[in-house]
Design a protein around this motif. Structure first.
Motif, short mmCIF file in Angstrom:
data_model
loop_
_atom_site.label_atom_id
_atom_site.label_comp_id
_atom_site.label_asym_id
_atom_site.label_seq_id
_atom_site.Cartn_x
_atom_site.Cartn_y
_atom_site.Cartn_z
N LYS A 16 8.31 2.49 7.76
CA LYS A 16 8.04 1.10 7.41
C LYS A 16 7.14 0.43 8.44
CE LYS A 16 12.38 0.33 5.00
NZ LYS A 16 13.71 -0.26 5.12
N ILE A 17 6.34 -0.51 7.99
CA ILE A 17 5.47 -1.25 8.91
C ILE A 17 5.63 -2.75 8.63
CG2 ILE A 17 3.44 -1.07 7.41
CD1 ILE A 17 2.69 -0.41 10.89
N VAL A 77 4.34 -6.54 8.50
CA VAL A 77 3.07 -7.28 8.37
C VAL A 77 3.40 -8.74 8.07
CG1 VAL A 77 0.91 -7.42 7.07
CG2 VAL A 77 1.97 -5.19 7.42
N ASN A 123 -4.54 -5.40 5.47
CA ASN A 123 -3.45 -4.83 6.28
C ASN A 123 -2.39 -4.14 5.41
OD1 ASN A 123 -3.27 -7.01 9.26
ND2 ASN A 123 -4.96 -5.94 8.33
N PRO A 124 -1.77 -4.87 4.47
CA PRO A 124 -0.79 -4.18 3.61
C PRO A 124 -1.44 -3.07 2.77
CG PRO A 124 -1.13 -6.47 2.89
CD PRO A 124 -1.81 -6.32 4.21
N ALA A 141 -1.81 0.03 4.93
CA ALA A 141 -0.49 0.61 5.19
C ALA A 141 -0.02 1.40 3.98
CB ALA A 141 0.50 -0.50 5.53
N ALA A 142 -0.26 0.84 2.78
CA ALA A 142 0.16 1.54 1.56
C ALA A 142 -0.62 2.84 1.40
CB ALA A 142 -0.03 0.63 0.35
N GLN A 202 5.66 1.89 4.03
CA GLN A 202 6.21 0.81 3.22
C GLN A 202 6.05 -0.51 3.98
OE1 GLN A 202 10.30 1.62 2.15
NE2 GLN A 202 10.55 -0.53 1.56
N VAL A 203 5.49 -1.51 3.30
CA VAL A 203 5.20 -2.78 3.97
C VAL A 203 6.42 -3.70 3.92
CG1 VAL A 203 3.76 -4.86 3.93
CG2 VAL A 203 2.76 -2.62 3.40
N GLN A 212 7.40 -7.55 4.87
CA GLN A 212 6.74 -8.81 5.22
C GLN A 212 7.62 -9.67 6.12
OE1 GLN A 212 4.49 -10.92 2.13
NE2 GLN A 212 5.63 -12.75 2.70
#
Ligand SMILES: *Cc1c(COP(=O)(O)O)cnc(C)c1O
Length: 462
Positions: A161-162, A164, A172-173, A176-177, A182-183, A185
């Motif tokens: 997971k990241i 953002v 950015n998202p 990452a995808a 997995q974004v 928020q």
């Protein structure tokens, strides 16, 4: 009807020619086999040279560029591009290099790349850079791949997971995808900064890292950046810095010192290559000591990246020199605050206080006129200014995002301020005139949704 209202095909008349060639001095070549020939002649327009020159010159004048006027587009830094950069980028000693030439053969190009890397390390506080990525988003993907390599190398495969922030740039998202992360928020506080209390519960051993831009998309500095970086590091994650718009920080603070482990720059935004319509770009990725060993294994483009953009960046940095580079961030910040403070009595400023390189108004202060942000942007075209970024960020309904950059003089800023004040007055005295702007451009209010969904790109489609 104006000259440019006609397509080049409509200017065509049988027998007109734009060329003349001498009679061939060579013997006739044998005719091609019939199956290699097309059945019908191509439908090329028949026009004279002067028709072609006037047609394309007229088209070019319908456009607006950094060379035609002030371009206060927030989040994208279209600044002055010194013409000497273009001359250098076209230098045959560099422009004629073949990418398969050895490093010894191309010693000058290697020296340029190494020199630029040294400058960028000194400006950002990173330890090494790769120049392969050809855009900011490409750099983001590269940086996230480095973060993944780092976790994988320690046998830690659970970090999927990241984090953002909601104010992040859309790439950015998306990056990452694309990287398979997995974004998650994290929301902003009402003052536009990351909410640390909302961040804490998101942190754990499934977090690969956090992507952040500072100043953020509202042009605001994340004053708690040290604490944010410490929290993410504590849970085992890494900090990614989106440095697409690094100009407000240059010479003032460095992402490396703020606790970021990996970052990208947009040389085509912060280091003077004008860009648009998809290029040209260069999104070099810088890393600190933690990630340095993973850099050589990353191969994200052919050869060495977009070399001509690197040349312009190097020319820009060296022509300013060590004594003037520290002025970049200060001037970008001064210009933005000067405009903001000069207009905030007539435009709605939702978040008060010092901004960095850009800021966001939420439409006119007087909401009774019915004049929207779109109308203001269209009216600016009549006065010869490019419109600012509008309806982004999504945090407000009538966002107007203004970024003057560090390379505009006070005279230009003053005339922009005067025109913005004049539009605010017009909105009160003659709202219909503003709502029907622009009145002076060849194209006025195209149907943008249809243009995007059903583009007609060929003569035959019309
Ligand atoms: C422009 C921008 C990007 C993306 O850069 P591209 O070169 O268009 O891919 C990413 N983040 C921010 C904050 C930007 O302004």
């Amino acid at each position: 009807m104006k000259y440019y209202d006609k397509l080049i095909f409509e200017l065509s008349a049988e027998g007109k020619r734009g060329w003349s060639l001498p009679k061939s001095a060579f013997p006739a070549v044998p005719a091609l086999d019939a199956e290699l020939l097309r059945a019908e002649d191509p439908a090329l327009p028949e026009v004279s040279e002067v028709d072609v020159v006037r047609h394309y010159t007229a088209l070019s004048q319908m456009n607006f560029g950094v060379d035609s006027g002030f371009y206060p587009l927030g989040s994208c830094t279209m600044k002055y591009n010194p013409k000497i950069n273009e001359e250098l980028a076209a230098h045959p000693g560099f422009a004629s290099l073949h990418p398969l030439q050895s490093d010894e053969d191309a010693a000058g190009a290697v020296a340029l790349r190494d020199g630029l890397e040294k400058c960028l390390c000194s400006i950002t506080g990173m330890k090494a850079f790769t120049f392969e990525p050809c855009a900011g988003a490409h750099g983001e993907l590269t940086g996230l791949m480095l973060i993944r390599s780092y976790h994988n190398s320690r046998g830690d495969f659970a970090r999927t997971k990241i984090i953002v922030p909601d104010s992040a740039h859309g790439t950015n998202p998306a990056s990452a995808a694309v990287c398979g992360l997995q974004v998650v928020q994290v929301n902003s506080r009402p003052d536009g900064r990351v909410d640390i209390e909302a961040l804490r519960p998101l942190l754990g051993d499934d977090i690969a890292g956090m992507m952040l831009t500072n100043p953020n998309t509202l042009g605001l500095f994340e004053s708690q950046i040290g604490e944010i970086a410490a929290l993410v590091h504590e849970c085992g994650g890494l900090m990614y810095y989106d440095g697409a718009n690094m100009n407000p920080l240059i010479g003032v603070v460095r992402p490396g010192d703020m606790g970021f482990d990996v970052m990208h720059l947009n040389l085509h935004k912060s280091f003077s290559t004008p860009h648009g319509g998809g290029g040209p770009g260069s999104g070099p990725v810088g890393v600190n000591d933690k990630l340095k060993e993973f850099l050589p294994k990353i191969k994200v483009s052919a050869f060495h990246g977009n070399f001509a953009v690197m040349m312009r960046a190097y020319a820009y940095i060296l022509s300013l020199g060590r004594e003037n580079v520290p002025m970049l961030g200060r001037l970008a910040t001064l210009s933005a605050n000067y405009i903001k403070e000069s207009l905030k009595d007539v435009y709605c400023l939702p978040i008060e206080g010092l901004c960095k390189h850009e800021f966001v108004f939420d439409g006119l202060a007087d909401k009774s006129t019915g004049v929207t942000t779109l109308d203001i942007a269209k009216r600016l075209l009549d006065y010869g200014f490019h419109a600012p970024t509008i309806y982004f960020p999504l945090l407000f309904h009538q966002s107007i995002m203004i970024e003057p950059t560090e390379t505009e003089g006070k005279d230009t800023l003053d005339s922009f301020i005067a025109v913005m004040r004049c539009i605010a007055e017009e909105a009160a005295s003659d709202p219909e005139m503003v709502k029907s702007a622009p009145h002076t451009t060849p194209v006025r209010r195209p149907d943008e949704a249809t243009a995007a969904r059903h583009p007609q790109l060929k003569f035959a489609d019309l």
